[in-house]
Motif scaffolding. Structure first.
Motif, PDB file in Angstrom:
ATOM      1  N   LEU A 283       0.819  -1.212   0.000  1.00 40.76           N
ATOM      2  CA  LEU A 283       0.000   0.000   0.000  1.00 40.76           C
ATOM      3  C   LEU A 283       0.854   1.263   0.000  1.00 40.76           C
ATOM      4  O   LEU A 283       0.552   2.224  -0.697  1.00 40.76           O
ATOM      5  N   LYS A 284       1.896   1.256   0.789  1.00 40.47           N
ATOM      6  CA  LYS A 284       2.687   2.478   0.943  1.00 40.47           C
ATOM      7  C   LYS A 284       3.548   2.777  -0.271  1.00 40.47           C
ATOM      8  O   LYS A 284       3.810   3.929  -0.583  1.00 40.47           O
ATOM      9  N   GLY A 285       3.990   1.750  -0.972  1.00 36.98           N
ATOM     10  CA  GLY A 285       4.850   1.975  -2.134  1.00 36.98           C
ATOM     11  C   GLY A 285       6.098   2.732  -1.734  1.00 36.98           C
ATOM     12  O   GLY A 285       6.794   2.358  -0.798  1.00 36.98           O
ATOM     13  N   GLU A 286       6.352   3.846  -2.392  1.00 39.08           N
ATOM     14  CA  GLU A 286       7.543   4.656  -2.119  1.00 39.08           C
ATOM     15  C   GLU A 286       7.312   5.688  -1.012  1.00 39.08           C
ATOM     16  O   GLU A 286       8.240   6.374  -0.609  1.00 39.08           O
ATOM     17  N   ARG A 287       6.084   5.816  -0.544  1.00 38.80           N
ATOM     18  CA  ARG A 287       5.768   6.781   0.510  1.00 38.80           C
ATOM     19  C   ARG A 287       6.211   6.252   1.866  1.00 38.80           C
ATOM     20  O   ARG A 287       6.487   5.074   2.031  1.00 38.80           O
ATOM     21  N   ALA A 288       6.223   7.124   2.856  1.00 37.00           N
ATOM     22  CA  ALA A 288       6.595   6.721   4.210  1.00 37.00           C
ATOM     23  C   ALA A 288       5.515   5.844   4.841  1.00 37.00           C
ATOM     24  O   ALA A 288       5.818   4.927   5.607  1.00 37.00           O
ATOM     25  N   ALA A 289       4.243   6.111   4.536  1.00 31.41           N
ATOM     26  CA  ALA A 289       3.136   5.348   5.112  1.00 31.41           C
ATOM     27  C   ALA A 289       1.902   5.500   4.230  1.00 31.41           C
ATOM     28  O   ALA A 289       1.688   6.554   3.637  1.00 31.41           O
ATOM     29  N   PRO A 290       1.075   4.457   4.166  1.00 32.13           N
ATOM     30  CA  PRO A 290      -0.175   4.579   3.414  1.00 32.13           C
ATOM     31  C   PRO A 290      -1.222   5.338   4.219  1.00 32.13           C
ATOM     32  O   PRO A 290      -1.069   5.544   5.422  1.00 32.13           O
ATOM     33  N   ASP A 291      -2.293   5.733   3.550  1.00 31.32           N
ATOM     34  CA  ASP A 291      -3.401   6.394   4.226  1.00 31.32           C
ATOM     35  C   ASP A 291      -4.378   5.345   4.752  1.00 31.32           C
ATOM     36  O   ASP A 291      -4.577   4.301   4.119  1.00 31.32           O
ATOM     37  N   ARG A 292      -4.965   5.599   5.879  1.00 33.77           N
ATOM     38  CA  ARG A 292      -5.942   4.699   6.510  1.00 33.77           C
ATOM     39  C   ARG A 292      -7.052   4.326   5.530  1.00 33.77           C
ATOM     40  O   ARG A 292      -7.497   3.181   5.478  1.00 33.77           O
ATOM     41  N   ALA A 293      -7.483   5.271   4.706  1.00 28.79           N
ATOM     42  CA  ALA A 293      -8.581   5.034   3.762  1.00 28.79           C
ATOM     43  C   ALA A 293      -8.212   4.019   2.679  1.00 28.79           C
ATOM     44  O   ALA A 293      -9.105   3.454   2.039  1.00 28.79           O
ATOM     45  N   GLU A 294      -6.945   3.761   2.468  1.00 28.78           N
ATOM     46  CA  GLU A 294      -6.502   2.810   1.453  1.00 28.78           C
ATOM     47  C   GLU A 294      -6.648   1.357   1.891  1.00 28.78           C
ATOM     48  O   GLU A 294      -6.573   0.453   1.061  1.00 28.78           O
ATOM     49  N   ILE A 295      -6.822   1.122   3.169  1.00 27.37           N
ATOM     50  CA  ILE A 295      -6.909  -0.246   3.670  1.00 27.37           C
ATOM     51  C   ILE A 295      -8.242  -0.848   3.221  1.00 27.37           C
ATOM     52  O   ILE A 295      -9.306  -0.295   3.471  1.00 27.37           O
ATOM     53  N   ASP A 296      -8.160  -1.993   2.559  1.00 26.63           N
ATOM     54  CA  ASP A 296      -9.338  -2.707   2.083  1.00 26.63           C
ATOM     55  C   ASP A 296      -9.582  -3.897   3.010  1.00 26.63           C
ATOM     56  O   ASP A 296      -8.834  -4.881   2.963  1.00 26.63           O
ATOM     57  N   PRO A 297     -10.614  -3.823   3.848  1.00 23.54           N
ATOM     58  CA  PRO A 297     -10.875  -4.929   4.786  1.00 23.54           C
ATOM     59  C   PRO A 297     -11.058  -6.282   4.090  1.00 23.54           C
ATOM     60  O   PRO A 297     -10.687  -7.313   4.649  1.00 23.54           O
ATOM     61  N   VAL A 298     -11.589  -6.289   2.901  1.00 24.88           N
ATOM     62  CA  VAL A 298     -11.772  -7.547   2.173  1.00 24.88           C
ATOM     63  C   VAL A 298     -10.420  -8.178   1.850  1.00 24.88           C
ATOM     64  O   VAL A 298     -10.253  -9.387   1.943  1.00 24.88           O
ATOM     65  N   ALA A 299      -9.447  -7.350   1.490  1.00 20.70           N
ATOM     66  CA  ALA A 299      -8.116  -7.861   1.135  1.00 20.70           C
ATOM     67  C   ALA A 299      -7.395  -8.471   2.329  1.00 20.70           C
ATOM     68  O   ALA A 299      -6.510  -9.309   2.146  1.00 20.70           O
ATOM     69  N   ILE A 300      -7.765  -8.064   3.530  1.00 20.16           N
ATOM     70  CA  ILE A 300      -7.079  -8.572   4.728  1.00 20.16           C
ATOM     71  C   ILE A 300      -8.051  -9.272   5.678  1.00 20.16           C
ATOM     72  O   ILE A 300      -7.775  -9.394   6.870  1.00 20.16           O
ATOM     73  N   ARG A 301      -9.146  -9.774   5.142  1.00 22.24           N
ATOM     74  CA  ARG A 301     -10.195 -10.369   5.989  1.00 22.24           C
ATOM     75  C   ARG A 301      -9.670 -11.485   6.888  1.00 22.24           C
ATOM     76  O   ARG A 301     -10.127 -11.645   8.008  1.00 22.24           O
ATOM     77  N   HIS A 302      -8.696 -12.246   6.424  1.00 26.24           N
ATOM     78  CA  HIS A 302      -8.151 -13.331   7.249  1.00 26.24           C
ATOM     79  C   HIS A 302      -7.319 -12.798   8.422  1.00 26.24           C
ATOM     80  O   HIS A 302      -7.074 -13.509   9.381  1.00 26.24           O
ATOM     81  N   MET A 303      -6.916 -11.519   8.363  1.00 23.88           N
ATOM     82  CA  MET A 303      -6.119 -10.925   9.433  1.00 23.88           C
ATOM     83  C   MET A 303      -6.947 -10.062  10.388  1.00 23.88           C
ATOM     84  O   MET A 303      -6.483  -9.726  11.471  1.00 23.88           O
ATOM     85  N   LEU A 304      -8.144  -9.668   9.974  1.00 26.83           N
ATOM     86  CA  LEU A 304      -8.944  -8.716  10.760  1.00 26.83           C
ATOM     87  C   LEU A 304      -9.108  -9.091  12.230  1.00 26.83           C
ATOM     88  O   LEU A 304      -9.051  -8.211  13.091  1.00 26.83           O
TER      89      LEU A 304
END
Length: 183
Positions: free
Chosen positions: A16-37
């Motif tokens: 998510l962060k790519g070359e940035r220091a940190a991603p934005d909270r709004a970029e997090i997709d709960p479906v993509a990480i459903r097994h970790m939620l």
């Protein structure tokens, strides 16, 4: 063991962060990480208020047998370790670098892996921390009694990229033991 949660979440955050220091909270997709939620949480960076928890997964809630949303992250820790934990979060925010740590129950019966990742929120630089708290071994007692306060055993800032390796290599390599007192 759910140490793969730590690796998987770090990998997802890194994409998510790519070359940035940190991603934005709004970029997090709960479906993509459903097994970790169930193992993740989000902390608001507000040290004066004790770092309130904004979101918390079901397995983390089960450790204390109650909803953690709205509670203070520093309350998870023994009084003797709260300043150390607050300092670790300040390091994550100031350096905009992930931190992995080892924690254990006050009696030392169970160990956990903690991952803290900086997040931007509405464009504000690192005003949230995405975290995971996963047991290092199967816990048969979860739901029977609360975990109580945790003790911070070790912590280390993570490099931008993790090297490939086994889960045991991750655990050993990611955690640098501190010479901390048992007090």
């Amino acid at each position: 063991m759910r140490l793969s949660v730590t690796r998987d979440l770090h990998d997802y955050w890194g994409r998510l962060k790519g070359e940035r220091a940190a991603p934005d909270r709004a970029e997090i997709d709960p479906v993509a990480i459903r097994h970790m939620l169930p193992d993740i949480f989000i902390i608001e960076v507000d040290p004066e208020r004790g770092l309130p928890i904004r979101l918390c997964g079901a397995r983390v809630n089960a450790l204390w047998q109650r909803e953690q949303k709205g509670r203070l992250f520093l309350e998870w820790w023994r009084a003797q370790r709260q300043e150390e934990v607050a300092e670790a979060i300040r390091g994550v925010i100031d350096a905009q670098t992930p931190l992995v740590a080892q924690a254990r129950t006050a009696l030392g019966a169970s160990e956990f892996e903690l991952l803290l990742l900086p997040l931007r929120h509405f464009g504000r630089s690192c005003s949230r921390v995405l975290g995971s708290l996963a047991p290092a071994q199967r816990l048969d007692w979860v739901g029977i009694r609360p975990v109580g306060r945790l003790d911070l055993v070790a912590a280390r800032m993570l490099e931008d990229k993790l090297t490939d390796g086994s889960k045991e290599d991750w655990r050993r390599g990611a955690i640098a033991r501190r010479a901390a007192s048992n007090g």
